[in-house]
Design a protein around this motif. Structure first.
Motif, PDB file in Angstrom:
ATOM      1  N   VAL A   1      -3.076  -1.077  -4.952  1.00 34.59           N
ATOM      2  CA  VAL A   1      -3.203  -1.865  -3.718  1.00 34.59           C
ATOM      3  C   VAL A   1      -2.232  -1.315  -2.683  1.00 34.59           C
ATOM      4  O   VAL A   1      -1.013  -1.351  -2.890  1.00 34.59           O
TER       5      VAL A   1
ATOM      6  N   VAL B   1       2.582   5.509   1.706  1.00 32.56           N
ATOM      7  CA  VAL B   1       2.965   6.753   1.037  1.00 32.56           C
ATOM      8  C   VAL B   1       3.183   6.540  -0.463  1.00 32.56           C
ATOM      9  O   VAL B   1       2.857   7.410  -1.280  1.00 32.56           O
TER      10      VAL B   1
ATOM     11  N   ALA C   1      -5.898  -2.796   3.166  1.00 34.21           N
ATOM     12  CA  ALA C   1      -6.323  -3.872   4.072  1.00 34.21           C
ATOM     13  C   ALA C   1      -6.706  -3.347   5.458  1.00 34.21           C
ATOM     14  O   ALA C   1      -7.610  -3.872   6.099  1.00 34.21           O
TER      15      ALA C   1
ATOM     16  N   VAL D   1       4.645   0.402   6.654  1.00 32.24           N
ATOM     17  CA  VAL D   1       6.016   0.928   6.792  1.00 32.24           C
ATOM     18  C   VAL D   1       6.002   2.457   6.867  1.00 32.24           C
ATOM     19  O   VAL D   1       6.836   3.072   7.538  1.00 32.24           O
ATOM     20  N   SER D   2       5.021   3.069   6.213  1.00 32.48           N
ATOM     21  CA  SER D   2       5.013   4.531   6.089  1.00 32.48           C
ATOM     22  C   SER D   2       4.817   5.286   7.397  1.00 32.48           C
ATOM     23  O   SER D   2       5.056   6.493   7.451  1.00 32.48           O
TER      24      SER D   2
ATOM     25  N   LEU E   1       1.112 -10.792  -2.229  1.00 29.06           N
ATOM     26  CA  LEU E   1       0.080 -10.449  -3.209  1.00 29.06           C
ATOM     27  C   LEU E   1       0.479 -10.928  -4.607  1.00 29.06           C
ATOM     28  O   LEU E   1      -0.355 -11.486  -5.337  1.00 29.06           O
TER      29      LEU E   1
ATOM     30  N   GLY F   1      14.180  -1.921  12.193  1.00 23.99           N
ATOM     31  CA  GLY F   1      14.951  -0.759  12.618  1.00 23.99           C
ATOM     32  C   GLY F   1      14.326  -0.228  13.901  1.00 23.99           C
ATOM     33  O   GLY F   1      13.164   0.166  13.911  1.00 23.99           O
TER      34      GLY F   1
ATOM     35  N   GLY G   1      12.119   5.340   0.246  1.00 23.65           N
ATOM     36  CA  GLY G   1      10.826   5.287  -0.450  1.00 23.65           C
ATOM     37  C   GLY G   1       9.930   6.490  -0.179  1.00 23.65           C
ATOM     38  O   GLY G   1       9.186   6.939  -1.061  1.00 23.65           O
TER      39      GLY G   1
HETATM   40  C1  LIG Z   1      13.027   1.958   9.858  1.00 22.78           C
HETATM   41  C2  LIG Z   1      12.743   2.663   8.570  1.00 22.78           C
HETATM   42  C3  LIG Z   1      13.193   3.966   8.377  1.00 22.78           C
HETATM   43  C4  LIG Z   1      12.946   4.622   7.179  1.00 22.78           C
HETATM   44  N1  LIG Z   1      13.321   5.928   7.052  1.00 22.78           N
HETATM   45  C5  LIG Z   1      13.049   6.592   5.903  1.00 22.78           C
HETATM   46  C6  LIG Z   1      13.381   7.958   5.772  1.00 22.78           C
HETATM   47  O1  LIG Z   1      13.832   8.606   6.718  1.00 22.78           O
HETATM   48  N2  LIG Z   1      13.172   8.554   4.576  1.00 22.78           N
HETATM   49  C7  LIG Z   1      12.658   7.889   3.500  1.00 22.78           C
HETATM   50  O2  LIG Z   1      12.567   8.479   2.435  1.00 22.78           O
HETATM   51  N3  LIG Z   1      12.258   6.608   3.621  1.00 22.78           N
HETATM   52  C8  LIG Z   1      12.426   5.954   4.797  1.00 22.78           C
HETATM   53  N4  LIG Z   1      12.020   4.659   4.947  1.00 22.78           N
HETATM   54  C9  LIG Z   1      11.342   4.009   3.822  1.00 22.78           C
HETATM   55  C10 LIG Z   1       9.866   4.368   3.739  1.00 22.78           C
HETATM   56  O3  LIG Z   1       9.264   4.409   4.998  1.00 22.78           O
HETATM   57  C11 LIG Z   1       9.180   3.329   2.842  1.00 22.78           C
HETATM   58  O4  LIG Z   1       9.881   3.191   1.643  1.00 22.78           O
HETATM   59  C12 LIG Z   1       7.752   3.691   2.512  1.00 22.78           C
HETATM   60  O5  LIG Z   1       7.035   4.045   3.659  1.00 22.78           O
HETATM   61  C13 LIG Z   1       7.079   2.525   1.805  1.00 22.78           C
HETATM   62  O6  LIG Z   1       5.749   2.869   1.543  1.00 22.78           O
HETATM   63  P1  LIG Z   1       4.782   1.856   0.847  1.00 22.78           P
HETATM   64  O7  LIG Z   1       3.572   2.620   0.489  1.00 22.78           O
HETATM   65  O8  LIG Z   1       5.520   1.129  -0.230  1.00 22.78           O
HETATM   66  O9  LIG Z   1       4.488   0.729   1.949  1.00 22.78           O
HETATM   67  P2  LIG Z   1       3.507   0.751   3.210  1.00 22.78           P
HETATM   68  O10 LIG Z   1       3.500   2.042   3.897  1.00 22.78           O
HETATM   69  O11 LIG Z   1       3.865  -0.439   4.036  1.00 22.78           O
HETATM   70  O12 LIG Z   1       2.072   0.549   2.571  1.00 22.78           O
HETATM   71  C14 LIG Z   1       1.636  -0.675   2.071  1.00 22.78           C
HETATM   72  C15 LIG Z   1       0.172  -0.827   2.426  1.00 22.78           C
HETATM   73  O13 LIG Z   1      -0.352  -1.958   1.752  1.00 22.78           O
HETATM   74  C16 LIG Z   1      -1.344  -2.556   2.570  1.00 22.78           C
HETATM   75  N5  LIG Z   1      -1.521  -3.925   2.096  1.00 22.78           N
HETATM   76  C17 LIG Z   1      -0.662  -4.965   2.152  1.00 22.78           C
HETATM   77  N6  LIG Z   1      -1.197  -6.055   1.544  1.00 22.78           N
HETATM   78  C18 LIG Z   1      -2.422  -5.687   1.099  1.00 22.78           C
HETATM   79  C19 LIG Z   1      -3.462  -6.364   0.384  1.00 22.78           C
HETATM   80  N7  LIG Z   1      -3.333  -7.644  -0.010  1.00 22.78           N
HETATM   81  N8  LIG Z   1      -4.596  -5.690   0.102  1.00 22.78           N
HETATM   82  C20 LIG Z   1      -4.756  -4.381   0.465  1.00 22.78           C
HETATM   83  N9  LIG Z   1      -3.791  -3.696   1.140  1.00 22.78           N
HETATM   84  C21 LIG Z   1      -2.643  -4.335   1.441  1.00 22.78           C
HETATM   85  C22 LIG Z   1      -0.741  -2.438   3.964  1.00 22.78           C
HETATM   86  O14 LIG Z   1      -1.755  -2.515   4.945  1.00 22.78           O
HETATM   87  C23 LIG Z   1      -0.074  -1.067   3.915  1.00 22.78           C
HETATM   88  O15 LIG Z   1      -0.928  -0.048   4.395  1.00 22.78           O
HETATM   89  C24 LIG Z   1      12.250   3.967   6.133  1.00 22.78           C
HETATM   90  C25 LIG Z   1      11.787   2.673   6.333  1.00 22.78           C
HETATM   91  C26 LIG Z   1      12.011   2.031   7.540  1.00 22.78           C
HETATM   92  C27 LIG Z   1      11.471   0.656   7.762  1.00 22.78           C
END
Ligand SMILES: Cc1cc2nc3c(=O)[nH]c(=O)nc-3n(C[C@H](O)[C@H](O)[C@H](O)COP(=O)(O)OP(=O)(O)OC[C@H]3O[C@@H](n4cnc5c(N)ncnc54)[C@H](O)[C@@H]3O)c2cc1C
Length: 364
Positions: free
Chosen positions: A6, A10, A31, A39-40, A207, A227, A347
């Motif tokens: 889900v 990234v 979604a 966040v990605s 979720l 941020g 992340g």
């Molecule tokens: C300001 C900031 C700076 C950062 N800088 C860095 C950096 O320089 N280097 C680094 O390594 N990391 C960095 N990070 C961390 C990194 O960006 C995150 O750890 C990473 O992008 C998280 O990815 P994710 O796939 O967990 O979440 P997300 O990218 O948020 O993906 C989650 C996805 O789930 C979907 N979703 C949610 N609920 C549902 C549902 N019920 N059904 C279907 N889909 C759903 C959402 O639409 C979204 O697309 C930073 C974060 C922030 C906020």
């Protein structure tokens, strides 16, 4: 196994691609209408070396390993990246002590090539810098994060996996031996899976609360830390990433560079109670003040509000920084279900390493 991931951020994409490479049948439910819309797409795009994280933490494990895997992946998949290096600068003697502590922690974490250098040596590398000393991290770098996610998606599809866009997961329940998952949106309906990974970023806690039988007390609180970034209206003056010493909740307002050669500053830490993506131009005042500690030459009027991202944190202001949380069966009692909580920085860097462990845990 038929695996549902889900979230097409990234981390979800890295997990889906790894699961597909291991021969599983993978579907990603997202979604929104595209990859990386959470966040990605709102981060610094920095490949972190792995310096800051406490010994024994998940971040200390996954950041250095993920960084090595990410450089290798970018090299072999033609993803734009640059190992430009980074300086963590000390602008006074108190900060010098902090930088020395970071050097020791980084070495414990197995980060290669770290070196403490004096103010003059730092200025020889970056002439605009004002500091009394700095920690040089040659392994830090930047990546085109969208290019990276596209490459993950491509490899997932090559292995037969697919992403269902505009398909929010609404409810999950376990009816042995399968997980029954109800989707809304474009492909509304219910499907059965052998394994489920909740990699929903800011939506992970919501979720988890919709998974039947998931112990409510095991869903950690979600704390939002925005941020904000300001762009620099001028030619970049640094060729490396420049970081101050860390602050409560973040790594300090730093200089980031992107693959297009732009320079920007951020992110700061703004604790918020609901998602909002506007950058308050008044925050520039604090940015000027903080940046001028290490770059006194920052011209007036050169900062322009850019974008912001929201860190899905598990700890709040003044609290000890919480680690990533990977909740598998021992944590919640449900088979072949993994929930990822609090996947904030690093992340992006850690994604391939997290993916290895998550897929490994599903297979045991
Ligand atoms: C300001 C900031 C700076 C950062 N800088 C860095 C950096 O320089 N280097 C680094 O390594 N990391 C960095 N990070 C961390 C990194 O960006 C995150 O750890 C990473 O992008 C998280 O990815 P994710 O796939 O967990 O979440 P997300 O990218 O948020 O993906 C989650 C996805 O789930 C979907 N979703 C949610 N609920 C549902 C549902 N019920 N059904 C279907 N889909 C759903 C959402 O639409 C979204 O697309 C930073 C974060 C922030 C906020």
């Amino acid at each position: 196994m038929q695996v549902l991931v889900v979230g097409a951020g990234v981390v979800g994409l890295a997990i889906a691609r790894t699961a597909a490479l291991h021969g599983h049948d993978v579907i990603v439910a997202e979604a929104t209408g595209g990859i990386g819309n959470g966040v990605s797409s709102r981060n610094s795009e920095v490949i972190h070396a792995g310096i800051y994280y406490p010994t024994g933490s998940l971040r200390a494990r996954h950041c250095p390993r993920g960084r090595r895997m990410l450089y290798e992946f970018c090299g072999s998949h033609g993803v734009a990246h640059s190992k430009c290096g980074k300086l963590i600068v000390a602008t006074n003697t108190a900060e010098l002590a902090k930088v020395e502590t970071l050097l020791a922690q980084g070495r414990k974490n197995g980060v290669e090539g770290l070196e403490l250098i004096g103010g003059n040596a730092a200025r020889a590398l970056e002439p605009e810098l004002s500091c009394v000393g700095a920690l040089l991290s040659p392994e830090s770098g930047i990546v085109d994060s969208h290019g990276y996610m596209l490459a993950l998606w491509g490899e997932l599809e090559e292995r037969g996996g697919r992403i269902a866009f505009e398909t929010p997961v609404e409810r999950i329940s376990f009816a042995a031996p399968h997980w029954r998952v109800r989707f809304g949106g474009r492909d509304a309906g219910t499907l059965a899976f052998d394994a489920v990974v909740n990699s929903a970023g800011l939506g992970a806690q919501a979720l988890a609360r919709r998974i039947e039988g998931y112990p409510p007390g095991e869903v950690p609180p979600l704390v939002l830390a925005k941020g904000n970034y300001f762009g620099f209206a001028g030619k970049p003056v640094f060729s490396r990433l420049i970081y101050p010493t860390p602050v409560d909740g973040g790594l300090g307002v730093h200089v980031t560079l992107d693959m297009a050669g732009r320079m920007r500053f951020g992110p700061d830490v703004e604790w918020i109670d609901h998602e909002s993506y506007t950058v308050d131009p008044h925050r520039a005042d604090t940015f000027y003040e903080r940046i001028r500690c290490y770059w006194p030459g920052l011209p007036d009027g050169s900062l322009v509000p850019d974008y912001c991202g929201i860190r899905p944190k598990l700890s709040g202001p003044g609290e000890a920084q919480a680690d990533f949380m990977i909740a598998a069966e021992p944590a919640h009692g449900l088979p072949r279900l993994i929930c990822l909580f609090g996947i904030e920085s690093p992340g992006l860097t850690a994604s391939l390493s997290l993916a290895e462990d998550v897929v490994g845990a599903l297979e045991t």
